[in-house]
Design a protein around this motif. Sequence first.
Motif, mmCIF file in Angstrom:
data_model
loop_
_atom_site.group_PDB
_atom_site.id
_atom_site.type_symbol
_atom_site.label_atom_id
_atom_site.label_comp_id
_atom_site.label_asym_id
_atom_site.label_seq_id
_atom_site.Cartn_x
_atom_site.Cartn_y
_atom_site.Cartn_z
ATOM 1 N N VAL A 136 137.893 -46.853 108.544
ATOM 2 C CA VAL A 136 137.573 -47.709 107.392
ATOM 3 C C VAL A 136 137.568 -46.873 106.126
ATOM 4 N N GLU A 137 138.161 -47.422 105.107
ATOM 5 C CA GLU A 137 138.167 -46.746 103.812
ATOM 6 C C GLU A 137 136.775 -46.854 103.187
ATOM 7 N N VAL A 138 136.216 -45.744 102.826
ATOM 8 C CA VAL A 138 134.861 -45.736 102.255
ATOM 9 C C VAL A 138 134.922 -46.227 100.814
ATOM 10 N N PRO A 139 134.225 -47.316 100.468
ATOM 11 C CA PRO A 139 134.254 -47.851 99.101
ATOM 12 C C PRO A 139 133.472 -46.961 98.135
ATOM 13 N N ASP A 140 134.153 -46.366 97.185
ATOM 14 C CA ASP A 140 133.503 -45.437 96.240
ATOM 15 C C ASP A 140 132.409 -46.109 95.423
ATOM 16 N N ASP A 141 132.655 -47.335 94.971
ATOM 17 C CA ASP A 141 131.657 -47.995 94.128
ATOM 18 C C ASP A 141 130.351 -48.244 94.884
ATOM 19 N N ARG A 142 130.489 -48.593 96.178
ATOM 20 C CA ARG A 142 129.297 -48.825 96.992
ATOM 21 C C ARG A 142 128.521 -47.525 97.211
ATOM 22 N N ILE A 143 129.255 -46.456 97.486
ATOM 23 C CA ILE A 143 128.631 -45.145 97.675
ATOM 24 C C ILE A 143 127.920 -44.715 96.399
ATOM 25 N N LEU A 144 128.586 -44.894 95.272
ATOM 26 C CA LEU A 144 128.000 -44.487 93.999
ATOM 27 C C LEU A 144 126.757 -45.312 93.675
ATOM 28 N N MET A 145 126.766 -46.604 94.063
ATOM 29 C CA MET A 145 125.604 -47.452 93.835
ATOM 30 C C MET A 145 124.413 -46.961 94.670
ATOM 31 N N GLU A 146 124.671 -46.637 95.935
ATOM 32 C CA GLU A 146 123.612 -46.105 96.798
ATOM 33 C C GLU A 146 123.081 -44.782 96.257
ATOM 34 N N ALA A 147 123.996 -43.953 95.773
ATOM 35 C CA ALA A 147 123.595 -42.664 95.208
ATOM 36 C C ALA A 147 122.741 -42.859 93.962
ATOM 37 N N ALA A 148 123.087 -43.870 93.157
ATOM 38 C CA ALA A 148 122.319 -44.145 91.945
ATOM 39 C C ALA A 148 120.904 -44.602 92.280
ATOM 40 N N VAL A 149 120.787 -45.455 93.294
ATOM 41 C CA VAL A 149 119.458 -45.909 93.736
ATOM 42 C C VAL A 149 118.633 -44.733 94.236
ATOM 43 N N PHE A 150 119.271 -43.887 95.023
ATOM 44 C CA PHE A 150 118.585 -42.701 95.551
ATOM 45 C C PHE A 150 118.149 -41.786 94.412
ATOM 46 N N ALA A 151 119.037 -41.592 93.448
ATOM 47 C CA ALA A 151 118.732 -40.717 92.310
ATOM 48 C C ALA A 151 117.532 -41.228 91.528
ATOM 49 N N ASP A 152 117.463 -42.553 91.380
ATOM 50 C CA ASP A 152 116.351 -43.136 90.628
ATOM 51 C C ASP A 152 115.031 -42.944 91.377
ATOM 52 N N LYS A 153 115.055 -43.176 92.684
ATOM 53 C CA LYS A 153 113.831 -43.036 93.482
ATOM 54 C C LYS A 153 113.358 -41.589 93.589
ATOM 55 N N SER A 154 114.297 -40.666 93.611
ATOM 56 C CA SER A 154 113.942 -39.255 93.833
ATOM 57 C C SER A 154 113.868 -38.445 92.541
ATOM 58 N N ASN A 155 113.984 -39.132 91.399
ATOM 59 C CA ASN A 155 113.945 -38.421 90.118
ATOM 60 C C ASN A 155 112.554 -37.832 89.876
ATOM 61 N N ILE A 156 112.475 -36.541 89.675
ATOM 62 C CA ILE A 156 111.181 -35.863 89.492
ATOM 63 C C ILE A 156 111.106 -35.139 88.145
#
Length: 294
Positions: free
Chosen positions: A200-220
């Motif tokens: 399966v081709e990994v959707p970049d936009d979906r990955i980037l969205m997950e990364a953005a959510v993670f970045a927001d939660k883990s921002n210190i």
Amino acid sequence: MIKSMTGFGRGEYSDGKRNVTAEIRTVNHRYSDINVKMPKRYSFAEEGIKNIVRNKIRRGKAEVSIIVENLTEEDLTVKLNELVAKQYIDNLKELKTLYGLDGEIDIRLVSSMPDVMKAVPDVENEDEVAEVIGKAVMAATDNLDKMRAAEGAKLADDLLMRGELIRGIVKKIETRAPMVVKDYTEKLYNRIRELTDGAVEVPDDRILMEAAVFADKSNITEELVRLDSHMMQLGNILSSGDGPVGKKLDFLVQEMNREANTIGAKSNDLKITSLMLETKSEIEKIREQVQNIE
């Protein structure tokens, strides 16, 4: 000037009539607590002693010991206890009559009986005695203050060193933090490829969205800025020497721990977690030291 709450001071003073020795021991305490131990006959001087000690000690428990050695007889009066003497004489007469005993009841016999003649403390000039005791106490507090200041300087140096050590750790975390999101993104890509076996081709936009959510939660970032600011405040408080600072430092350490716990909970990174464990260890050492500061 930073002062330790623990210390010892000794002072002596003599006015030619009496020698007074004062000793003061202080230990940690949340508030000011002063206890005075001395002969009851000098209890009139207790409040004055406490006032002298309060001028030097704003926080901590102080045990004050007063010893007074009289060099003259001015503070003593020998008194006759007439009631006791009369009872001895009456009883001796009765004893002589009942048993037909010989002998005279004379002054030597009666005066040698217990409590007939008694030396009674008689402080005629309380102001004079209080002044002598006060001077001994002032000498003791001066010596105590020197010891507490010397110990306080050592504590301040240690705290400043640990504050700079924590600031160094914070800089390491600041360097590491941006890499956490990058590592998470790569792991997410690799995990999806592993699960789909590359079918399966990994959707970049979906990955980037997950990364953005993670970045927001883990921002210190905010927590790191506040923690570094707390270390700067620590240095400012210790350098200012503006009266007793122990309670201010107590509160500041609580804020340090709050930020450290938040960073540790949000980081989601083993390296940052390891660095925060070092930080919390140093903050605990700071907390222990602060307990000794007035």
